[in-house]
Structures are given as structure tokens and as C-alpha cells.
Write an enzyme that holds these catalytic residues in place. Sequence first.
Site, PDB file in Angstrom:
ATOM      1  N   CYS A  22      13.863  10.876   7.023  1.00 39.69           N
ATOM      2  CA  CYS A  22      13.863  10.413   8.415  1.00 39.69           C
ATOM      3  C   CYS A  22      15.101  10.680   8.977  1.00 39.69           C
ATOM      4  CB  CYS A  22      13.508   9.167   8.352  1.00 39.69           C
ATOM      5  SG  CYS A  22      14.270   7.932   7.507  1.00 39.69           S
ATOM      6  N   GLU A  27       9.317   1.632  10.941  1.00 43.59           N
ATOM      7  CA  GLU A  27      10.539   2.889  10.908  1.00 43.59           C
ATOM      8  C   GLU A  27       9.770   4.037  10.850  1.00 43.59           C
ATOM      9  OE1 GLU A  27      13.246  -0.062   7.710  1.00 43.59           O
ATOM     10  OE2 GLU A  27      12.971   1.926   7.281  1.00 43.59           O
ATOM     11  N   LYS A  72       0.906  -0.940  -0.080  1.00 47.06           N
ATOM     12  CA  LYS A  72      -0.045  -0.127  -0.061  1.00 47.06           C
ATOM     13  C   LYS A  72       0.930   1.267   0.004  1.00 47.06           C
ATOM     14  CE  LYS A  72      -1.853   2.848   2.273  1.00 47.06           C
ATOM     15  NZ  LYS A  72      -1.888   4.373   1.855  1.00 47.06           N
ATOM     16  N   GLU A 116       9.222  16.866  14.840  1.00 46.61           N
ATOM     17  CA  GLU A 116       9.818  16.637  13.392  1.00 46.61           C
ATOM     18  C   GLU A 116       9.066  17.542  12.333  1.00 46.61           C
ATOM     19  OE1 GLU A 116       8.739  12.755  11.434  1.00 46.61           O
ATOM     20  OE2 GLU A 116      10.735  12.569  10.726  1.00 46.61           O
TER      21      GLU A 116
HETATM   22  P1  NAD Z   1       2.340   8.635   7.511  1.00 47.87           P
HETATM   23  O1  NAD Z   1       2.369   7.777   8.608  1.00 47.87           O
HETATM   24  O2  NAD Z   1       1.355   9.738   7.381  1.00 47.87           O
HETATM   25  O3  NAD Z   1       2.082   7.629   6.163  1.00 47.87           O
HETATM   26  C1  NAD Z   1       2.908   6.370   5.841  1.00 47.87           C
HETATM   27  C2  NAD Z   1       1.827   5.362   5.183  1.00 47.87           C
HETATM   28  O4  NAD Z   1       0.818   5.228   6.252  1.00 47.87           O
HETATM   29  C3  NAD Z   1       0.906   5.908   3.927  1.00 47.87           C
HETATM   30  O5  NAD Z   1       1.207   4.849   3.118  1.00 47.87           O
HETATM   31  C4  NAD Z   1      -0.463   6.224   4.401  1.00 47.87           C
HETATM   32  O6  NAD Z   1      -1.436   6.012   3.667  1.00 47.87           O
HETATM   33  C5  NAD Z   1      -0.487   5.172   5.599  1.00 47.87           C
HETATM   34  N1  NAD Z   1      -1.149   5.121   6.589  1.00 47.87           N
HETATM   35  C6  NAD Z   1      -1.670   6.369   7.167  1.00 47.87           C
HETATM   36  N2  NAD Z   1      -2.496   6.001   8.175  1.00 47.87           N
HETATM   37  C7  NAD Z   1      -2.622   4.727   8.441  1.00 47.87           C
HETATM   38  C8  NAD Z   1      -3.333   3.746   9.164  1.00 47.87           C
HETATM   39  N3  NAD Z   1      -4.036   3.983  10.146  1.00 47.87           N
HETATM   40  N4  NAD Z   1      -3.236   2.379   8.984  1.00 47.87           N
HETATM   41  C9  NAD Z   1      -2.232   2.011   8.082  1.00 47.87           C
HETATM   42  N5  NAD Z   1      -1.762   2.764   7.168  1.00 47.87           N
HETATM   43  C10 NAD Z   1      -1.849   4.211   7.446  1.00 47.87           C
HETATM   44  O7  NAD Z   1       3.873   9.174   6.999  1.00 47.87           O
HETATM   45  P2  NAD Z   1       4.186  10.214   5.687  1.00 47.87           P
HETATM   46  O8  NAD Z   1       3.794  11.594   6.297  1.00 47.87           O
HETATM   47  O9  NAD Z   1       3.880   9.391   4.392  1.00 47.87           O
HETATM   48  O10 NAD Z   1       5.792   9.738   5.619  1.00 47.87           O
HETATM   49  C11 NAD Z   1       6.783  10.857   6.635  1.00 47.87           C
HETATM   50  C12 NAD Z   1       7.005  10.093   7.703  1.00 47.87           C
HETATM   51  O11 NAD Z   1       7.902   8.936   7.472  1.00 47.87           O
HETATM   52  C13 NAD Z   1       8.166  10.830   8.680  1.00 47.87           C
HETATM   53  O12 NAD Z   1       7.703  11.137  10.112  1.00 47.87           O
HETATM   54  C14 NAD Z   1       9.399  10.385   8.435  1.00 47.87           C
HETATM   55  O13 NAD Z   1      10.293  10.231   9.431  1.00 47.87           O
HETATM   56  C15 NAD Z   1       8.834   8.829   8.356  1.00 47.87           C
HETATM   57  N6  NAD Z   1       9.944   7.940   7.683  1.00 47.87           N
HETATM   58  C16 NAD Z   1      10.633   7.214   8.521  1.00 47.87           C
HETATM   59  C17 NAD Z   1      11.660   6.375   7.738  1.00 47.87           C
HETATM   60  C18 NAD Z   1      12.554   5.485   8.657  1.00 47.87           C
HETATM   61  O14 NAD Z   1      13.411   4.628   8.117  1.00 47.87           O
HETATM   62  N7  NAD Z   1      12.646   5.476   9.929  1.00 47.87           N
HETATM   63  C19 NAD Z   1      12.141   6.390   6.445  1.00 47.87           C
HETATM   64  C20 NAD Z   1      11.234   7.343   5.804  1.00 47.87           C
HETATM   65  C21 NAD Z   1      10.120   8.035   6.405  1.00 47.87           C
END
Ligand code: NAD
Length: 501
Positions: A298, A264, A189, A395
Amino acid sequence: MTLSDNLKALKGHLERFRTVGVQNRIGGKDQDGSGGTFATVSPVDKSWICDVALGTSKDIDAAARAAHDAFPDWRDLPAKERKSMLVRIAEAIEARAEEIALCECWDTGQAHRFMSKAALRGAENFRYFADQADSARDGYNLPSPGLANVTTRVPIGPVGIITPWNTPFMLSTWKIAPALAAGCTVVHKPAELSPLTARLLVEIAEDAGLPAGVLNTVNGHGEDAGKALCEHPLLKAIAFVGESATGKLIVRQGADTLKRVHLELGGKNPVIVFGDADLERALDAVIFMIYSINGERCTSSSRLLVDESIREEFEARLTERVNRIKVGHPLDPATEIGPLIAEDHFRKVTSYFDIATSEGATVAAGGAVGDPAGYYVQPTLFTNADNGMRIAQEEIFGPVLTSIGFSDEDEALKLANDTDYGLAGYVWTNDLARALRVTEKLEAGMIWVNAENVRHLPTPFGGTKASGMGRDGGDWSFEFYMEQKHIGFATGEHKIPRLGN
Ligand code: NAD
């Protein structure tokens, strides 16, 4: 390549999306979303790119069943054949790397100079895990008196993978490649804000020979399709990359089906610059780690902790360099920062400009929006900050750096660890003993000394505290996607307890 060359090439690549949109791919077939469609928009000029299938729990169910049906054959395929398949996928990614990079730039606003490398890193992820496929099932021989005890590993089953919009192609391959190498089948997804390259990935994989149903892609919203993925009983694990707040939801949503979960999550990573460091190199690394990839990263070093003895000089040189960073069209080869991903995120990032001044920090560079045609912001540096401020704790996930002074090693460590997050840390010093002391006490999953984030795929990647649970990379990825199985063979000397004699 010039901007106009890139725009011309992009136009050709977008044509097919404009005509048929981004469909879901389930069991080797294109499928409309049962929820209709949603639009994906380019952050470069806010224009419509194409319509995307809006998947719901119904589509997730179909995809989970397809992954479940495809699992036994994929699991039982000789590892050598899985390996060849993954190598073919890597080659196909390399062949289409430019198309992937251009679509990624247009969909996410990321600068081409970084996305062309990210596309190739996607191929490297497949190659690396292809090479590990042969030995993924190897276990231990742990003999005890009267028993030959061996362990083996088996793929856990069909899994769900949920990815975010930052460097979405590279991150998707980072999760999907080891799952496939382990022998798992996948329902992916992707983030709703960046659907294009996830579609290219499943297409590339199937063109390279990946059997139908081994990788399925369902687009849709997190709270609907994402939630359904976490709750689906046929999926045995969820690998998630995204925000820490969403990570908590993933755990809750997976609880009823006892999902194995890998998270992550976000970071507020410190870069500590001591007075004895090579300041020229430190400056390059500090700038690279927060202003490359739009700061939407991240592991970005978003908190600069700088020795008071050099703070003024370091901040002055930093300000001068930040003011020279080139913000512009992501497809212009000269561009270093492109527009932010979307309007909501743009609002979030720019809200910190007022927050910083109301908290009493100084805006030393940037602090304003850029070209209103897209979601552009100026690279920003806050000084005169303290670690209690929101700009030091939250963040921001944009090209925004908060600089804080420290007077000694103890204070540097205290400030560095005074955060909910614990993903990455960077330490700049030429004093080896100090580097050893600081890295020992720094609360982070990954630390680099006198270097920026340099990934080496066999090493563990992941965070502590609110930055995540579990590790990727090397064998750690297989630990997640596989089950350990113990088998004890009695050698004959072993006496079985007798009852009822
Ligand atoms: P997000 O959490 O808003 O969304 C990530 C994914 O989760 C999307 O596909 C979204 O549709 C899905 N999602 C949202 N709500 C959900 C739910 N209730 N159930 C299941 N899936 C759901 O994050 P974002 O804004 O897309 O990405 C940025 C974030 O990702 C930042 O916090 C960044 O630090 C983090 N990140 C972490 C790493 C790492 O390796 N630690 C790497 C890249 C990004």
C-alpha cells in the site's frame, strides 16, 4: 539456505495443510466451513496447495458468539497477564518464523528475503503492544470546581478484523495484537487468497495459552463471510485493510449496527526527487519502495515525480537498475521479485502495459510477462507520462513505476496532490526549508524525507482522502479498540440545582 533447502523445508510444512486443509478456528475448535471448501493455489506454479473451509454468515455468527462469550474474562484479566500472554505469542512466532515465511512465500509469491523479515515483524507487533497493555486503560485527570473528573478507557468489546493478501501475516498481527492488548476479543476474516499463515497465527496463539474464543478465524469470501462480519450485531467494530472500493462497502455494511470502522486502504504514493537531492540514495529508495514486495504494497512509491533538471539522467540510471532486478522463484534467496498473487491480479497488472502505450507513455523497462509457469511479470518503468494518465492515477499494485517530470516546487506539489489517494509520500531534497514547505502541503498521512518507508511502531500509520480513516500504531491503535469513559466525582462543594422546592 538454498532454493532446494527451502523447497524441502516447505514440503514438510505443507504436509499437514494437504492432509487436513485449512479449517476455521472457532471457540478453540477446528470447524469445517458451512459453505464447503475452496482451493488455495500457489502463484509460483499455479498448483493446488490445499482446501480451505468456506465460511458463511453461519460460521461468522458462531465465531462472533464465541468472541462475545470469551470477552468478559479476557477484558477482566489483569493487564500483566495479558501482556505475558502476548509476549509468549511473540516468542512462539519467532520460534516458527521460518515456517511462517516459507508458507507465506508459497501462498502469496512474495520473495523469501522479505517474508522472513515480515514474519519477525509479526512478533515485534505482539511484543510492542504487549508492552503497552499495562497502560492501555490509563486516562486523564481533568478536575473542575467541585468535581474530580477522571477518564478511563475500556475495551470496546468483540471486534471483527478483515485483512488483505499482501504481507498477510504481518498485517494480521498489526491489527490483532493491539486488539488483544486492549482487552478485545477478535473474529478474523483473512483474505481468501492467502489463508495459510492466518491459520498458523491462531494456532500459535492458542498453543501459547490464548484462551479459546479470544481469537477466532473464519475463512471465506468478502461478499459473504466479510459482509456478515460487518453486519453482526455482537461485534462492536471492524478494522479493515484492503482496497478503497471495498472500504466504502465496509462502511455501508456496518451502518445498520453503527459499527466503529477503521479503514486502511489503497495508495498512489508520490516520491518527489528534487535536483539537489542525494541522487544515489534517492535511486536506492525509489527502487526499493516500488519493486520490493512485488510492488504489492500500500505504501509503494508508485509515482515518481522527478525534477526536469535531472530527469533524463535519473531515469537512465533507474532503467539500468530495473533491468537488473532479479525475478524468480520466491524461495530462491537471490530472488528480488516473485510472481503476483493470483491470475485476476496478474491480468489487472499486465493490462496496464497496453494502457500505458495507448496513453502515449514509453515503456522504458519491462512491460512484459515473465515465466508462464506462474504469475510472473517483469519489473516495469513507464516514462514520458503525465499525471492525467490512468497509469498515474490508478493503484496498479504491482512492480510498476510511472515517472513524471516537474519543473519547480509548486508543480511538484500540484502533481503530488492531484490524486484521489493520500496514504504516503516521499520527499528527496537537501534543502531543509524546501522539505518543510513540501511536507506541510503534501496531502498524505505519512511522509518520509530522504528515507524509504521506515516503520517505527509508536508513530501513527494511516491515510487521508481515499486512503483511509483512522490511524494505527502507538496509542492510536488503542483509541480505536477502546472506549473513553468519563467519571465525575463530586467533592461536596458542587451545588446541585434544586427543582420542586
Ligand atoms: P480487497 O479489498 O479486495 O480485500 C481485502 C479483504 O476484504 C479480503 O479479506 C476480502 O475477502 C475482504 N472483502 C472483500 N469484499 C468485502 C465485503 N464486501 N465485505 C467485507 N469484506 C470484504 O483488497 P486486497 O486486494 O485483498 O488487498 C489489496 C488492497 O489493500 C490494496 O488496495 C492495498 O493498497 C490495500 N492495503 C492497504 C494497506 C494500508 O495500510 N493502507 C495495507 C495493505 C493493503
